[in-house]
Write an enzyme that holds these catalytic residues in place. Structure first.
Site, PDB file in Angstrom:
ATOM      1  N   ARG A  38       0.954 -81.274 -23.115  1.00 49.28           N
ATOM      2  CA  ARG A  38      -0.194 -80.757 -23.661  1.00 49.28           C
ATOM      3  C   ARG A  38      -0.373 -80.450 -24.946  1.00 49.28           C
ATOM      4  NH1 ARG A  38      -2.305 -75.430 -20.605  1.00 49.28           N
ATOM      5  NH2 ARG A  38      -0.918 -74.474 -21.981  1.00 49.28           N
ATOM      6  N   SER A 107      -8.135 -78.124 -13.791  1.00 51.60           N
ATOM      7  CA  SER A 107      -7.895 -76.777 -13.892  1.00 51.60           C
ATOM      8  C   SER A 107      -9.255 -75.979 -13.463  1.00 51.60           C
ATOM      9  CB  SER A 107      -7.937 -76.321 -15.589  1.00 51.60           C
ATOM     10  OG  SER A 107      -6.897 -76.749 -16.048  1.00 51.60           O
ATOM     11  N   LYS A 136      -2.744 -70.926 -24.846  1.00 57.88           N
ATOM     12  CA  LYS A 136      -3.956 -71.779 -25.076  1.00 57.88           C
ATOM     13  C   LYS A 136      -5.012 -71.101 -26.047  1.00 57.88           C
ATOM     14  CE  LYS A 136      -5.854 -73.529 -21.340  1.00 57.88           C
ATOM     15  NZ  LYS A 136      -6.665 -74.263 -20.782  1.00 57.88           N
TER      16      LYS A 136
END
Length: 211
Positions: A38, A107, A136
């Site tokens: 990610r 998600s 995040k």
């Protein structure tokens, strides 16, 4: 998809001065079953280079490799699959691009999203964030363990609990019905990455009555 319990996502900001591939290799040595790349800030070329390194390592360890967001990168390195958020390319369009054999994870933060992902053909979903998390920038509010319980009761595809999961609270998540967990900072930011990963695996085994 292959059975999995412990899903680890890269988070280079949690281990300054240490190479991403070294940290993730230690996580694999400790028992991580899925590795996700990610990276929302690097250039496409940099993401591709990181993906190539992780693809080789995951081959070496027999670990499933997922790329977040970058479908073109995932296909270029022949990753096992992709992971998408609610605001990314729609599931049906992504499936058309990657074909029937690649894994697609979605998600989810609400039971309606989870059911939609299941109906749309997702291979697995992320359920969270269970707890507050800073991994995040665009993180949504915590959904708590009640969402884990709801997904366990109402969704039939595999799900992985994610978001703020640490060694001190993982048992709450497992007691809520999660059989698979995703960890970022607690593993990749650990001084002993392999040892911390092994501790999570022990908690997972204990929850299943194997330890």
């Amino acid at each position: 998809m292959k059975e999995f319990e412990l899903y680890v996502i890269t988070g280079e900001n949690f281990h300054p001065g240490r190479a991403m591939e070294d940290v993730m290799e230690e996580a694999m040595q400790g028992g991580a079953d899925i590795i996700q790349l990610r990276d929302k800030k690097s250039s496409k070329l940099e993401v591709l280079e990181k993906a190539r390194k992780l693809r080789q390592l995951t081959y070496d360890y027999g670990v499933t490799f997922i790329v977040n967001d970058h479908i073109d990168v995932a296909l270029t390195v022949d990753a096992d699959g992709i992971h998408l958020g609610q605001d990314d390319l729609p599931l049906a369009d992504a499936r058309q691009i990657v074909g029937p054999d690649k894994l697609i994870g979605i998600s989810t933060h609400a039971i309606e999203e989870a059911k939609a992902a299941e109906a749309g053909g997702a291979d697995y979903i992320g359920a969270g964030p269970v707890f507050p998390t800073n991994t995040k920038e665009d993180v949504v509010d915590p959904v708590a363990t009640s969402y884990v319980q709801a997904v366990k009761a109402e969704v039939n595809i595999p799900f992985v609990a994610i978001g703020g999961i640490k060694l001190h609270n993982v048992d709450e998540v497992l007691e809520a019905g999660a059989e698979r967990i995703c960890v970022v900072s607690e593993i990749v930011g650990a001084e002993d990455v392999k040892g911390t990963t092994e501790m999570f695996k022990k908690r997972l085994a204990a929850a299943k009555g194997e330890a």
